[in-house]
Design a protein around this motif. Structure first.
Motif, PDB file in Angstrom:
ATOM      1  N   TYR A 172       0.860  -1.180   0.000  1.00 27.69           N
ATOM      2  CA  TYR A 172       0.000   0.000   0.000  1.00 27.69           C
ATOM      3  C   TYR A 172       0.897   1.231   0.000  1.00 27.69           C
ATOM      4  O   TYR A 172       1.595   1.509   0.987  1.00 27.69           O
ATOM      5  CB  TYR A 172      -0.923  -0.001   1.216  1.00 27.69           C
ATOM      6  N   PHE A 209      -8.274   0.018   7.084  1.00 24.80           N
ATOM      7  CA  PHE A 209      -9.067  -0.861   6.199  1.00 24.80           C
ATOM      8  C   PHE A 209     -10.500  -1.041   6.689  1.00 24.80           C
ATOM      9  O   PHE A 209     -11.208  -1.918   6.198  1.00 24.80           O
ATOM     10  CB  PHE A 209      -8.376  -2.235   6.099  1.00 24.80           C
ATOM     11  N   HIS A 213     -14.618   2.968   4.803  1.00 27.12           N
ATOM     12  CA  HIS A 213     -14.586   2.002   3.697  1.00 27.12           C
ATOM     13  C   HIS A 213     -13.971   0.688   4.173  1.00 27.12           C
ATOM     14  O   HIS A 213     -12.785   0.654   4.547  1.00 27.12           O
ATOM     15  CB  HIS A 213     -13.755   2.551   2.531  1.00 27.12           C
ATOM     16  N   ILE A 215     -12.160  -2.574   3.505  1.00 26.99           N
ATOM     17  CA  ILE A 215     -11.305  -3.074   2.426  1.00 26.99           C
ATOM     18  C   ILE A 215     -10.836  -4.470   2.788  1.00 26.99           C
ATOM     19  O   ILE A 215     -10.208  -4.669   3.840  1.00 26.99           O
ATOM     20  CB  ILE A 215     -10.104  -2.141   2.207  1.00 26.99           C
ATOM     21  N   VAL A 220      -7.839  -6.858  -2.072  1.00 19.75           N
ATOM     22  CA  VAL A 220      -7.103  -5.631  -2.425  1.00 19.75           C
ATOM     23  C   VAL A 220      -5.774  -5.654  -1.675  1.00 19.75           C
ATOM     24  O   VAL A 220      -5.607  -5.034  -0.634  1.00 19.75           O
ATOM     25  CB  VAL A 220      -7.917  -4.372  -2.060  1.00 19.75           C
ATOM     26  N   ALA A 223      -2.398  -1.335  -3.440  1.00 14.45           N
ATOM     27  CA  ALA A 223      -3.038  -0.048  -3.763  1.00 14.45           C
ATOM     28  C   ALA A 223      -1.942   0.991  -3.894  1.00 14.45           C
ATOM     29  O   ALA A 223      -1.213   1.264  -2.929  1.00 14.45           O
ATOM     30  CB  ALA A 223      -4.031   0.351  -2.682  1.00 14.45           C
ATOM     31  N   ASP A 227      -9.015   4.425  -6.835  1.00 10.04           N
ATOM     32  CA  ASP A 227     -10.089   4.462  -5.836  1.00 10.04           C
ATOM     33  C   ASP A 227      -9.682   3.827  -4.511  1.00 10.04           C
ATOM     34  O   ASP A 227     -10.038   4.325  -3.443  1.00 10.04           O
ATOM     35  CB  ASP A 227     -11.330   3.765  -6.390  1.00 10.04           C
ATOM     36  N   ASN A 228      -8.973   2.704  -4.571  1.00 12.65           N
ATOM     37  CA  ASN A 228      -8.620   2.034  -3.318  1.00 12.65           C
ATOM     38  C   ASN A 228      -7.644   2.865  -2.481  1.00 12.65           C
ATOM     39  O   ASN A 228      -7.739   2.886  -1.247  1.00 12.65           O
ATOM     40  CB  ASN A 228      -8.034   0.645  -3.603  1.00 12.65           C
ATOM     41  N   LYS A 231      -9.700   5.451  -0.835  1.00 14.63           N
ATOM     42  CA  LYS A 231     -10.474   4.903   0.294  1.00 14.63           C
ATOM     43  C   LYS A 231      -9.597   4.750   1.532  1.00 14.63           C
ATOM     44  O   LYS A 231     -10.023   5.058   2.651  1.00 14.63           O
ATOM     45  CB  LYS A 231     -11.074   3.554  -0.104  1.00 14.63           C
ATOM     46  N   ILE A 232      -8.379   4.276   1.358  1.00 11.89           N
ATOM     47  CA  ILE A 232      -7.471   4.154   2.504  1.00 11.89           C
ATOM     48  C   ILE A 232      -7.163   5.538   3.083  1.00 11.89           C
ATOM     49  O   ILE A 232      -7.106   5.717   4.305  1.00 11.89           O
ATOM     50  CB  ILE A 232      -6.179   3.422   2.081  1.00 11.89           C
TER      51      ILE A 232
END
Length: 247
Positions: A172, A209, A213, A215, A220, A223, A227-228, A231-232
């Motif tokens: 990430y 996560f 949101h 996750i 996933v 990232a 979008d992801n 979201k994080i």
């Protein structure tokens, strides 16, 4: 009368010099320090690294490294007015199995009561558009993108162990101006002369996560934009940090 007047004239510069010196010394003495100590947690316990496995979303996983930028720290009074802004406020916090850099120390503060603290996670757009920086923003810290201009605001890497024995990376890298988030938290800290006040900030990894949101880390596991990543970023703006205060 003339003699007395002359004595006064001669003594006045000495009096002013002593007064000025005394004020300067007091101003230098009457300063305090605030130490901000971050602690990374997972499920409310101190974060452990390679060699220790966690479980979520029906898979085991470990964490090899967690790094994030804290920037533009400000202190506010009880009326919400900014009473201190740290200049050149960019701090890279980092934790691995062998390295732990999670403390920010701000010295030479005026004596004051702090009711809330404001800071950002990430790098503001002005600095994020340039890599010609030093200190914690030096690109050698491996937080600069190598395919784009700017910095990774948060980096977490590890490995996922699937039930069938397969392993895959967990990566990430969150950056981009749209993911620069500012956070304000209430504190009770008093800066006293020649003392160090401490603010403890807990960072719960699973909150990255969870909300708003959810996750699934097995679905996933990577990232690095899109979008992801957004979201994080919204998750770390929401509930990544909580604060304890002690003087």
């Amino acid at each position: 009368m003339k003699t007395i007047k002359n004595k006064f004239i001669y003594a006045l510069p000495l009096f002013l010099a002593l007064t000025f010196t005394s004020c300067t010394e007091n101003e230098e003495i009457d300063k305090g320090t605030l130490k901000i100590e971050f602690e990374n947690l997972l499920n409310g316990e101190p974060l452990q690294f390679e060699g220790f496995r966690y479980n979520r979303d029906e898979v085991d996983f470990n964490i090899a490294v967690l790094k994030y930028y804290i920037s533009n720290i400000k202190f506010l009074d009880e009326e919400g007015q900014v009473i201190f802004t740290e200049p050149e406020s960019y701090h890279l916090l980092e934790e691995t199995s062998t390295r732990k850099e999670l403390t920010i120390e701000i010295p030479d503060l005026e004596l004051q009561e702090i009711s809330s603290i404001e800071f950002s996670i990430g790098i503001d757009p002005e600095k994020n558009l340039s890599l010609d920086n030093t200190g914690d923003l030096d690109p050698s810290n491996e937080m600069a993108w190598n395919w784009d201009t700017g910095y990774k605001f948060l980096l977490m890497e590890g490995e996922i162990f699937e039930s069938d024995g397969n392993r895959k990376g967990m990566v990430y890298h969150i950056g981009g101006n749209e993911n620069y988030k500012t956070i304000k938290k209430e504190v009770k800290a008093e800066i006293k002369a020649n003392t160090t006040a401490t603010v403890e900030i807990k960072a719960e990894v699973l909150s990255l996560f969870d909300a708003p949101h959810y996750i699934n880390i097995n679905e996933v596991n990577v990232a690095m934009g899109g979008d992801n990543a957004s979201k994080i970023a919204e998750n770390y703006a929401n509930n990544f940090f909580s604060i304890n205060t002690s003087n």
